[in-house]
Design a protein around this motif. Structure first.
Motif, PDB file in Angstrom:
ATOM      1  N   GLY A 191      17.185  22.271  96.543  1.00  0.00           N
ATOM      2  CA  GLY A 191      18.553  22.498  96.095  1.00  0.00           C
ATOM      3  C   GLY A 191      19.251  21.261  95.572  1.00  0.00           C
ATOM      4  N   ARG A 192      18.510  20.179  95.340  1.00  0.00           N
ATOM      5  CA  ARG A 192      19.096  18.921  94.859  1.00  0.00           C
ATOM      6  C   ARG A 192      18.936  18.870  93.341  1.00  0.00           C
ATOM      7  NH1 ARG A 192      15.780  15.308  98.994  1.00  0.00           N
ATOM      8  NH2 ARG A 192      16.566  13.539  97.743  1.00  0.00           N
ATOM      9  N   HIS A 193      19.699  19.738  92.683  1.00  0.00           N
ATOM     10  CA  HIS A 193      19.487  19.984  91.261  1.00  0.00           C
ATOM     11  C   HIS A 193      19.884  18.803  90.381  1.00  0.00           C
ATOM     12  CE1 HIS A 193      18.525  23.980  92.529  1.00  0.00           C
ATOM     13  NE2 HIS A 193      19.754  24.223  92.965  1.00  0.00           N
ATOM     14  N   GLN A 194      20.943  18.090  90.710  1.00  0.00           N
ATOM     15  CA  GLN A 194      21.358  16.952  89.888  1.00  0.00           C
ATOM     16  C   GLN A 194      20.329  15.829  89.934  1.00  0.00           C
ATOM     17  OE1 GLN A 194      25.313  15.844  91.174  1.00  0.00           O
ATOM     18  NE2 GLN A 194      26.278  17.361  89.831  1.00  0.00           N
ATOM     19  N   GLU A 195      19.786  15.567  91.120  1.00  0.00           N
ATOM     20  CA  GLU A 195      18.751  14.545  91.246  1.00  0.00           C
ATOM     21  C   GLU A 195      17.507  14.941  90.453  1.00  0.00           C
ATOM     22  OE1 GLU A 195      18.106  12.847  95.306  1.00  0.00           O
ATOM     23  OE2 GLU A 195      19.589  14.388  95.867  1.00  0.00           O
ATOM     24  N   ALA A 196      17.170  16.228  90.531  1.00  0.00           N
ATOM     25  CA  ALA A 196      15.998  16.707  89.806  1.00  0.00           C
ATOM     26  C   ALA A 196      16.200  16.561  88.297  1.00  0.00           C
ATOM     27  CB  ALA A 196      15.725  18.171  90.161  1.00  0.00           C
ATOM     28  N   GLU A 197      17.381  16.943  87.812  1.00  0.00           N
ATOM     29  CA  GLU A 197      17.633  16.879  86.377  1.00  0.00           C
ATOM     30  C   GLU A 197      17.621  15.433  85.877  1.00  0.00           C
ATOM     31  OE1 GLU A 197      18.166  18.002  82.512  1.00  0.00           O
ATOM     32  OE2 GLU A 197      17.487  19.143  84.262  1.00  0.00           O
ATOM     33  N   ALA A 198      18.076  14.503  86.681  1.00  0.00           N
ATOM     34  CA  ALA A 198      18.043  13.093  86.279  1.00  0.00           C
ATOM     35  C   ALA A 198      16.601  12.628  86.051  1.00  0.00           C
ATOM     36  CB  ALA A 198      18.726  12.233  87.333  1.00  0.00           C
ATOM     37  N   LEU A 199      15.690  13.064  86.924  1.00  0.00           N
ATOM     38  CA  LEU A 199      14.283  12.713  86.747  1.00  0.00           C
ATOM     39  C   LEU A 199      13.685  13.423  85.536  1.00  0.00           C
ATOM     40  CD1 LEU A 199      12.887  12.631  90.392  1.00  0.00           C
ATOM     41  CD2 LEU A 199      13.077  10.710  88.817  1.00  0.00           C
ATOM     42  N   PHE A 200      14.032  14.687  85.350  1.00  0.00           N
ATOM     43  CA  PHE A 200      13.539  15.410  84.182  1.00  0.00           C
ATOM     44  C   PHE A 200      14.003  14.728  82.893  1.00  0.00           C
ATOM     45  CE2 PHE A 200      13.225  19.419  86.913  1.00  0.00           C
ATOM     46  CZ  PHE A 200      11.835  19.402  86.919  1.00  0.00           C
ATOM     47  N   LYS A 201      15.237  14.219  82.878  1.00  0.00           N
ATOM     48  CA  LYS A 201      15.755  13.522  81.707  1.00  0.00           C
ATOM     49  C   LYS A 201      14.927  12.263  81.426  1.00  0.00           C
ATOM     50  CE  LYS A 201      19.545  15.589  80.097  1.00  0.00           C
ATOM     51  NZ  LYS A 201      19.667  15.976  78.651  1.00  0.00           N
ATOM     52  N   ARG A 202      14.596  11.524  82.480  1.00  0.00           N
ATOM     53  CA  ARG A 202      13.743  10.351  82.317  1.00  0.00           C
ATOM     54  C   ARG A 202      12.382  10.742  81.756  1.00  0.00           C
ATOM     55  NH1 ARG A 202      12.702   6.900  87.443  1.00  0.00           N
ATOM     56  NH2 ARG A 202      11.196   6.006  85.979  1.00  0.00           N
ATOM     57  N   ALA A 203      11.811  11.801  82.312  1.00  0.00           N
ATOM     58  CA  ALA A 203      10.496  12.253  81.875  1.00  0.00           C
ATOM     59  C   ALA A 203      10.521  12.718  80.419  1.00  0.00           C
ATOM     60  CB  ALA A 203      10.008  13.382  82.784  1.00  0.00           C
ATOM     61  N   GLU A 204      11.632  13.294  80.011  1.00  0.00           N
ATOM     62  CA  GLU A 204      11.756  13.802  78.651  1.00  0.00           C
ATOM     63  C   GLU A 204      11.550  12.686  77.627  1.00  0.00           C
ATOM     64  OE1 GLU A 204      15.137  16.065  75.894  1.00  0.00           O
ATOM     65  OE2 GLU A 204      15.392  15.907  78.071  1.00  0.00           O
ATOM     66  N   GLY A 205      12.065  11.495  77.912  1.00  0.00           N
ATOM     67  CA  GLY A 205      11.911  10.388  76.984  1.00  0.00           C
ATOM     68  C   GLY A 205      10.528   9.763  76.998  1.00  0.00           C
ATOM     69  N   LEU A 206       9.783   9.963  78.081  1.00  0.00           N
ATOM     70  CA  LEU A 206       8.472   9.347  78.223  1.00  0.00           C
ATOM     71  C   LEU A 206       7.320  10.268  77.840  1.00  0.00           C
ATOM     72  CD1 LEU A 206       9.027   7.624  81.707  1.00  0.00           C
ATOM     73  CD2 LEU A 206       9.127   6.534  79.464  1.00  0.00           C
ATOM     74  N   THR A 207       7.507  11.563  78.031  1.00  0.00           N
ATOM     75  CA  THR A 207       6.429  12.537  77.889  1.00  0.00           C
ATOM     76  C   THR A 207       5.710  12.505  76.548  1.00  0.00           C
ATOM     77  OG1 THR A 207       7.360  14.031  79.552  1.00  0.00           O
ATOM     78  CG2 THR A 207       5.939  15.019  77.890  1.00  0.00           C
ATOM     79  N   PRO A 208       6.398  12.379  75.416  1.00  0.00           N
ATOM     80  CA  PRO A 208       5.668  12.410  74.136  1.00  0.00           C
ATOM     81  C   PRO A 208       4.617  11.315  74.000  1.00  0.00           C
ATOM     82  CG  PRO A 208       8.027  12.727  73.786  1.00  0.00           C
ATOM     83  CD  PRO A 208       7.857  12.321  75.216  1.00  0.00           C
ATOM     84  N   ARG A 209       4.722  10.238  74.777  1.00  0.00           N
ATOM     85  CA  ARG A 209       3.772   9.126  74.655  1.00  0.00           C
ATOM     86  C   ARG A 209       2.741   9.110  75.782  1.00  0.00           C
ATOM     87  NH1 ARG A 209       6.241   4.528  75.628  1.00  0.00           N
ATOM     88  NH2 ARG A 209       8.231   5.381  76.324  1.00  0.00           N
ATOM     89  N   ALA A 210       2.722  10.118  76.628  1.00  0.00           N
ATOM     90  CA  ALA A 210       1.790  10.151  77.760  1.00  0.00           C
ATOM     91  C   ALA A 210       0.367  10.422  77.287  1.00  0.00           C
ATOM     92  CB  ALA A 210       2.220  11.208  78.760  1.00  0.00           C
ATOM     93  N   ALA A 211      -0.610   9.837  77.993  1.00  0.00           N
ATOM     94  CA  ALA A 211      -2.017  10.073  77.657  1.00  0.00           C
ATOM     95  C   ALA A 211      -2.436  11.504  77.966  1.00  0.00           C
ATOM     96  CB  ALA A 211      -2.897   9.093  78.435  1.00  0.00           C
ATOM     97  N   ASP A 212      -1.798  12.130  78.947  1.00  0.00           N
ATOM     98  CA  ASP A 212      -2.097  13.501  79.338  1.00  0.00           C
ATOM     99  C   ASP A 212      -1.486  14.447  78.308  1.00  0.00           C
ATOM    100  OD1 ASP A 212      -2.475  15.957  80.510  1.00  0.00           O
ATOM    101  OD2 ASP A 212      -1.484  15.469  82.399  1.00  0.00           O
ATOM    102  N   THR A 213      -2.331  15.122  77.536  1.00  0.00           N
ATOM    103  CA  THR A 213      -1.837  15.991  76.470  1.00  0.00           C
ATOM    104  C   THR A 213      -1.073  17.204  76.988  1.00  0.00           C
ATOM    105  OG1 THR A 213      -4.017  17.064  76.428  1.00  0.00           O
ATOM    106  CG2 THR A 213      -3.608  15.320  74.808  1.00  0.00           C
ATOM    107  N   SER A 214      -1.235  17.536  78.257  1.00  0.00           N
ATOM    108  CA  SER A 214      -0.514  18.680  78.825  1.00  0.00           C
ATOM    109  C   SER A 214       0.853  18.292  79.382  1.00  0.00           C
ATOM    110  CB  SER A 214      -1.342  19.349  79.925  1.00  0.00           C
ATOM    111  OG  SER A 214      -1.546  18.460  81.013  1.00  0.00           O
ATOM    112  N   ALA A 215       1.233  17.011  79.290  1.00  0.00           N
ATOM    113  CA  ALA A 215       2.497  16.560  79.872  1.00  0.00           C
ATOM    114  C   ALA A 215       3.716  17.279  79.297  1.00  0.00           C
ATOM    115  CB  ALA A 215       2.635  15.042  79.715  1.00  0.00           C
ATOM    116  N   PRO A 216       3.837  17.477  77.966  1.00  0.00           N
ATOM    117  CA  PRO A 216       5.002  18.204  77.458  1.00  0.00           C
ATOM    118  C   PRO A 216       5.086  19.640  77.984  1.00  0.00           C
ATOM    119  CG  PRO A 216       3.935  16.988  75.687  1.00  0.00           C
ATOM    120  CD  PRO A 216       3.011  16.933  76.877  1.00  0.00           C
ATOM    121  N   ALA A 217       3.936  20.310  78.074  1.00  0.00           N
ATOM    122  CA  ALA A 217       3.925  21.668  78.603  1.00  0.00           C
ATOM    123  C   ALA A 217       4.342  21.687  80.074  1.00  0.00           C
ATOM    124  CB  ALA A 217       2.532  22.283  78.445  1.00  0.00           C
TER     125      ALA A 217
END
Length: 384
Positions: free
Chosen positions: A276-302
């Motif tokens: 139920g800690r939705h704001q904390e979760a969204e902050a991490l998702f926002k960070r991941a959003e900027g990093l995901t396109p450059r990840a070696a794991d091709t399934s990261a965006p999905a």
């Protein structure tokens, strides 16, 4: 317990994966990297000397991956007590002239097998101990994003192809060239001083071998596995601790803004959402959003869209959840071979699904479609 929680999904993952693979016309075993080997496997072997961190290593006969030439010997190396191979060294029979070294480093069956697990830069001509010609590839592991190396060089019977964590380079060199693997660390250091290895210098310099070792990679994988197990038990607070430790370990070695930290990051985020800690979760998702396109794991965006969809369900936003699941579905499906999606033959599916990237995509696709059906049902929308 709310059925939209990640733990509810993961509790039935074994059955879900089996049903998904059978339903898509595939029948295969997970890759070796999907399992944690028993400690007996890592402790039984022949001494291989020390790696670049001074950790003791052992080697033993290993599996023979696809190659374009006959295999003379195949060795797996275990260092520092890690229960997964820190390196693999395959000695081939055949010509080992410069043209063949280039061909092996750039393409063929072994390189295709390697590319399923890691992503590599172009081969770099160099030499290893004793001036032996070699081709060195600076790589990144697709799962976890750890620095990795691959090597093509000349061995006793012909070419040698090898790969492993950067710190295993001294052991790779000794096994590749047929030197005494059981040499004491002091003797190995002395030999290295007499016959300097340009390949080792490149590996240590570029991949910062002193910054981490096989134990760090093993610890990360153990933490990720522990997080999954705790998640399955609906112990989201403890799963949070495991994933947070895995992320901290990666950030210490790779850097806070390294794109390959996204896997641990989104697992941590979804477990925060499950509490139920939705704001904390969204902050991490926002960070991941900027990093995901450059990840070696091709399934990261999905996976990012997939887990954000679960978080949206946890927050009661079914409309957004459905849109995210649809995006994840399309992204995962793009990574699954068409013959599998179309329900091809079992034989073809076995060949296609030998790629761990496709296997991970099938698992993600099955889980996404399960959640999408649940979200549509709750929203009163017709299933697709």
């Amino acid at each position: 317990m709310d059925a939209t929680r990640m733990g509810a999904s993961m509790r039935s993952m074994a059955g879900l994966v089996l049903a998904a693979i059978l339903g898509l016309g595939a029948c295969t075993a997970p890759p070796p990297e999907a399992y944690v080997a028993g400690s007996a496997r890592a402790s039984a072997g022949t001494p291989a000397g020390a790696d670049a961190k001074g950790e003791a290593c052992l080697f033993q006969n290993g599996a023979r991956p696809p190659t374009d030439m006959p295999v003379a010997l195949s060795h797996e190396v275990f260092c520092g007590g890690w229960t997964q191979p820190a390196a693999r060294v395959i000695r081939l029979r055949g010509p080992s002239d410069a043209a063949n070294l280039d061909a092996l480093a750039q393409g063929g069956l072994w390189r295709t097998w390697l590319d399923q697990r890691v992503t590599c830069n172009a081969p770099q001509p160099t030499t290893i101990a004793g001036g032996t010609p070699a081709r060195l590839l600076a790589c990144t592991r697709r799962i976890g994003g750890w620095p990795h190396i691959a090597l093509v060089t000349v061995g006793p019977e012909g070419p040698v192809v090898a790969d492993g964590v950067a710190t295993a380079m001294p052991v790779i060199e000794r096994l590749a060239t047929g030197q005494s693997a059981a040499a004491a660390p002091g003797q190995a250091a002395s030999a290295a001083g007499q016959a300097r290895s340009a390949g080792l210098e490149i590996a240590v310099r570029r991949l910062s071998a002193e910054a981490f070792g096989a134990n760090d990679v093993g610890r990360y994988e153990q933490l990720m596995q522990l997080g999954r197990e705790l998640n399955q038990a609906d112990n989201f607070a403890a799963a949070e601790d495991a994933y947070r430790a895995a992320l901290a370990l990666q950030e210490r070695v790779l850097g806070r803004d390294d794109p390959n930290t996204v896997n641990a990051m989104v697992h941590l985020a979804v477990n925060l959402s499950n509490q139920g800690r939705h704001q904390e979760a969204e902050a991490l998702f926002k960070r991941a959003e900027g990093l995901t396109p450059r990840a070696a794991d091709t399934s990261a965006p999905a996976r990012l869209a997939h887990y954000r969809g679960i978080a949206a369900m946890n927050a009661g936003d079914l409309t957004r959840a459905i849109a995210l699941f649809e995006a994840a579905d399309a992204a995962y499906a793009a990574l699954v071979p068409d013959s599998v999606l179309a329900g091809g033959t079992i034989e073809n599916s076995l060949v296609q699904m030998s790629d761990p990237r496709a296997q991970n995509a099938v698992v993600g696709l099955a889980d996404t479609r399960r959640f999408m059906a649940l979200a549509r049902s709750r929203a009163g929308a017709p299933e697709m």
